[in-house]
Write an enzyme that holds these catalytic residues in place. Sequence first.
Site, short mmCIF file in Angstrom:
data_model
loop_
_atom_site.label_atom_id
_atom_site.label_comp_id
_atom_site.label_asym_id
_atom_site.label_seq_id
_atom_site.Cartn_x
_atom_site.Cartn_y
_atom_site.Cartn_z
N GLU A 31 0.84 -1.21 0.00
CA GLU A 31 0.00 0.00 0.00
C GLU A 31 0.86 1.25 0.00
OE1 GLU A 31 -3.08 -0.34 -1.12
OE2 GLU A 31 -3.62 -1.57 0.60
N ASP A 34 3.02 2.22 -4.81
CA ASP A 34 3.02 2.28 -6.29
C ASP A 34 3.56 3.60 -6.84
OD1 ASP A 34 0.69 3.72 -5.66
OD2 ASP A 34 -0.57 2.69 -7.13
N ALA A 121 -15.64 3.03 -1.60
CA ALA A 121 -15.32 1.97 -0.64
C ALA A 121 -13.87 1.53 -0.73
CB ALA A 121 -16.25 0.78 -0.85
N LEU A 123 -12.42 0.36 -3.33
CA LEU A 123 -12.33 -0.87 -4.13
C LEU A 123 -12.15 -0.57 -5.62
CD1 LEU A 123 -15.11 -2.86 -2.21
CD2 LEU A 123 -12.63 -3.01 -1.90
N SER A 124 -11.70 0.66 -5.90
CA SER A 124 -11.32 1.07 -7.25
C SER A 124 -12.46 1.15 -8.25
CB SER A 124 -10.22 0.14 -7.81
OG SER A 124 -9.05 0.34 -7.11
N ASP A 170 -4.28 0.51 -9.36
CA ASP A 170 -5.69 0.17 -9.53
C ASP A 170 -6.04 -0.11 -10.99
OD1 ASP A 170 -5.63 0.78 -6.88
OD2 ASP A 170 -6.66 2.70 -7.08
N TYR A 222 -3.85 12.25 0.61
CA TYR A 222 -3.10 11.33 -0.27
C TYR A 222 -1.93 12.08 -0.91
CZ TYR A 222 -2.37 7.84 -4.00
OH TYR A 222 -1.83 6.90 -4.85
C1 GLA Z 1 -5.25 4.36 -4.18
C2 GLA Z 1 -4.46 4.75 -5.44
C3 GLA Z 1 -3.40 3.71 -5.76
C4 GLA Z 1 -2.53 3.38 -4.55
C5 GLA Z 1 -3.40 3.10 -3.33
C6 GLA Z 1 -2.58 2.92 -2.09
O1 GLA Z 1 -5.99 3.20 -4.41
O2 GLA Z 1 -5.34 4.87 -6.54
O3 GLA Z 1 -2.62 4.16 -6.85
O4 GLA Z 1 -1.61 4.41 -4.31
O5 GLA Z 1 -4.35 4.13 -3.10
O6 GLA Z 1 -1.81 1.80 -2.16
#
Ligand code: GLA
Length: 385
Positions: A31, A34, A121, A123-124, A170, A222
């Site tokens: 986490e 990336d 949530a 979950l992308s 993601d 973030y």
């Molecule tokens: C979000 C971002 C990803 C990644 C995660 C944390 O999902 O879209 O690119 O940085 O947070 O791991």
Amino acid sequence: MEQVRNDFVALYGSEPEGVWAAPGRVNLIGEHTDYNDGFVMPFALPHTTVAAVSRRTDGRLRLHSADIEGGVVELDAAALEPGTDHDWTAYPAGVVWALREAGHPVTGADVHLASTVPSGAGLSSSAALEVVIALALNDLYELGIPGWKLARLCQRAENVYVGAPTGIMDQTASACCEAGHALFLDTRDLSQKQIPFDLAAEGMRLLVVDTRVKHAHSDGEYGKRRAGCEKGAALLGVDALRDVAHDELDAELERLGELGGDEEVRRLVRHVVTEDHRVERVVALLEAGRTREIGPVLTEGHASLRDDFRISCPELDTVVDAALAAGALGARMTGGGFGGSAIVLAEAADVETITKAVQEAFAAASFTAPRVFEAVPAPGARRLG
Ligand code: GLA
């Protein structure tokens, strides 16, 4: 799929040229690595965003979603501009913009969408939306772009057009994951390895617990974490935190302090370097068939995100603590943080007890009841028909 096709016909008056699906994801481990050129290990969920799409030749981009009120939104493909659209349409429009900017002759489209990926949530759902559009246009316009590159274009759409400074995990997960596998991705060169991940065969389960705490307002936080990581890398004189060796971490943290890195930057660096190492440990354990032993590594990852990276929240900590107390093998928050979902690795026989324990802990703390479901690695983006 039939519903999406029928709705398309009702909206636009003709059959769509095709129907595509792209999944959401959970991240098993890795986490906030990336955007530090590090390692991640997501797998695709069975929840997908489905798009019925036809080409247009008049430059119009017409977008409609079954999940959002407001009717068809009509845009001019040639006039799309980063930062101008603050609605859900920024994601699909951003992909059209990114494809056109990369020189691909996308002259418009009619799009109808329907999604089962829970939004907000962690979950992308955004990546699923971007990737399904990219894949549909790639097929229809015969662009021949491979999945990993479509993911890059989708990331560009999100970074530049939408304005969210996310990494590549993601979109790559949604585009490239395979059923029954977790995707070990090196985000520096985008090399991939599909790692078999069949928990049921070994008597285990992976639960996803959506805390219902929406993480949508977290973009600023973030971005701050990302900037802190970049500062750490710059002070240490490396391209990215990926280049800090795990077995030299203590010395490097001390050096960072001497170079002017404050406690906050040192903590961010420690999380990223130990997290990359955790991904490598999980891959090694899975490849050695020692699946149960990944549990404590996942839990360690949570502690690092909570204490060093500081992106957990009371609801996520409650899931982890309650699940572990009820016998889970491991648990951690997944995704960007500040809400969203946690994952719990458990013996199949303990799933009910653990689910109940989490629900009771939420009730005792007066949190909104969480949504709990089991996740089995599903296929990545694909054409349905
Ligand atoms: C979000 C971002 C990803 C990644 C995660 C944390 O999902 O879209 O690119 O940085 O947070 O791991």
